[in-house]
Design an enzyme around this catalytic site. Structure first.
Site, PDB file in Angstrom:
ATOM      1  N   SER A 142       0.990  -1.209  -0.080  1.00  0.00           N
ATOM      2  CA  SER A 142       0.174   0.101  -0.158  1.00  0.00           C
ATOM      3  C   SER A 142       0.784   1.248   0.146  1.00  0.00           C
ATOM      4  O   SER A 142       1.863   1.233   0.593  1.00  0.00           O
ATOM      5  CB  SER A 142      -0.843   0.040   1.246  1.00  0.00           C
ATOM      6  OG  SER A 142      -1.563   1.386   1.416  1.00  0.00           O
ATOM      7  N   TYR A 156      -2.696  -0.735  10.363  1.00  0.00           N
ATOM      8  CA  TYR A 156      -2.835  -1.344   8.794  1.00  0.00           C
ATOM      9  C   TYR A 156      -1.181  -0.780   8.038  1.00  0.00           C
ATOM     10  O   TYR A 156      -0.793  -1.532   7.436  1.00  0.00           O
ATOM     11  CB  TYR A 156      -3.787  -0.376   7.983  1.00  0.00           C
ATOM     12  CG  TYR A 156      -3.974  -0.486   6.432  1.00  0.00           C
ATOM     13  CD1 TYR A 156      -4.430  -1.882   6.239  1.00  0.00           C
ATOM     14  CD2 TYR A 156      -3.767   0.162   5.839  1.00  0.00           C
ATOM     15  CE1 TYR A 156      -4.635  -2.246   4.655  1.00  0.00           C
ATOM     16  CE2 TYR A 156      -3.851   0.077   4.417  1.00  0.00           C
ATOM     17  CZ  TYR A 156      -4.068  -1.043   3.984  1.00  0.00           C
ATOM     18  OH  TYR A 156      -4.425  -1.692   2.459  1.00  0.00           O
TER      19      TYR A 156
END
Ligand code: NDP
Length: 247
Positions: A142, A156
């Site tokens: 990501s 995350y």
């Protein structure tokens, strides 16, 4: 002209929806036989298998919770038995969770690590038993591994940053075997996880050079490049495709 992935076998985790489904479709369109996992989305998985088979390519869907190491290893072995080998592993399955670090329960922290990081290690180890020279391991990381312009993303982001170190080390270990290992790091991409019409979409667009979400197919294009022979010199890299989110 021969399709780019003719004769290749791919294994994609979380192929039933979103980015994973686009990756499965793209690799199959370019000639790969593809095995993919799903967890809850059985109907979507079967629809994808049928579409690919109707187009004349090979596809296999396997139900597995990637947090279950034994089940994930069995699924990889099962796919290799059915399709003969594994040339391309795409570790895509992932979960997202937001929360202030003061409030995030330990169970959520563990679940994020189990699915976003531990499963990458487990699937990679299992796939390596079936992977030869020219193999490709690609993780969907990501842009939050690089930049976190908002609160509530610590856990995350941590899971995606962990993959940056993991691929660097794995690239060193597997270079002698002619296997490359990389991350593709998307920015906001229009999926169930992060809909382009979601409540946070506008705030994300505000920090981007291109003020829109990616389409899953755009991320699949980057994955297809990294999986190709042409990308044979790319390894240990974390390649960001985020519309300038990190710029
Ligand atoms: P979606 O939520 O749309 O899809 C997630 C996929 O992962 C589904 O196929 C789901 O399977 C599967 N999955 C989730 N948990 C498990 C599990 N425990 N076991 C097996 N499969 C599981 O997500 P995206 O397509 O958006 O995300 C894919 C990857 O891309 C993730 O790693 C995510 O972190 C990353 N990413 C996404 C971005 C975005 O903006 N969308 C941005 C940056 C990175 P099923 O439906 O069958 O349960």
């Amino acid at each position: 002209m021969m399709a780019k992935f003719q004769g290749k076998v791919a294994f994609v985790t979380g192929g039933s929806r979103g980015i994973g489904a686009a990756v499965v479709q793209r690799l199959a369109d370019e000639g790969a036989a593809v095995a993919f996992t799903y967890h809850g989305s059985e109907a979507a998985a079967q629809t994808l298998v049928t579409r690919i088979r109707n187009a004349g390519a090979q596809a296999v869907a396997l139900q597995v919770d990637v947090a279950d190491a034994q089940a994930l290893t069995r699924a990889v072995n099962d796919a290799a038995r059915q399709l003969g080998k594994i040339d391309i592993l795409v570790n895509n399955a992932g979960v997202f969770s937001m929360g202030n670090i003061a409030d995030v329960p330990l169970e959520t922290f563990d679940q994020l690590l189990d699915i976003n990081v531990r499963a990458v290690f487990v699937a990679s180890k299992a796939a390596l038993a079936h992977m030869g020279e020219g193999g490709r391991i690609i993780n969907i990381g990501s842009c939050n591994a690089e930049r976190i312009p908002f609160p509530d993303l610590a856990t995350y982001a941590m899971t995606k940053s962990a993959l940056v170190g993991l691929v660097k080390g794995m690239a060193r270990d597997l270079g002698p075997r002619g296997i490359t290992v990389n991350n593709v790091q998307p920015g906001p991409t229009d999926t169930d996880m992060n809909p382009a019409s979601g409540e946070f979409a506008g705030g994300m667009h505000d920090v981007m050079a291109l003020r829109r979400h990616a389409r899953p197919e755009e991320i699949a294009g980057m994955v297809a490049y990294v999986a190709s022979e042409e990308a044979g010199f790319v390894t240990g890299a974390s390649l960001t495709i985020d519309g300038g989110f990190s710029a």
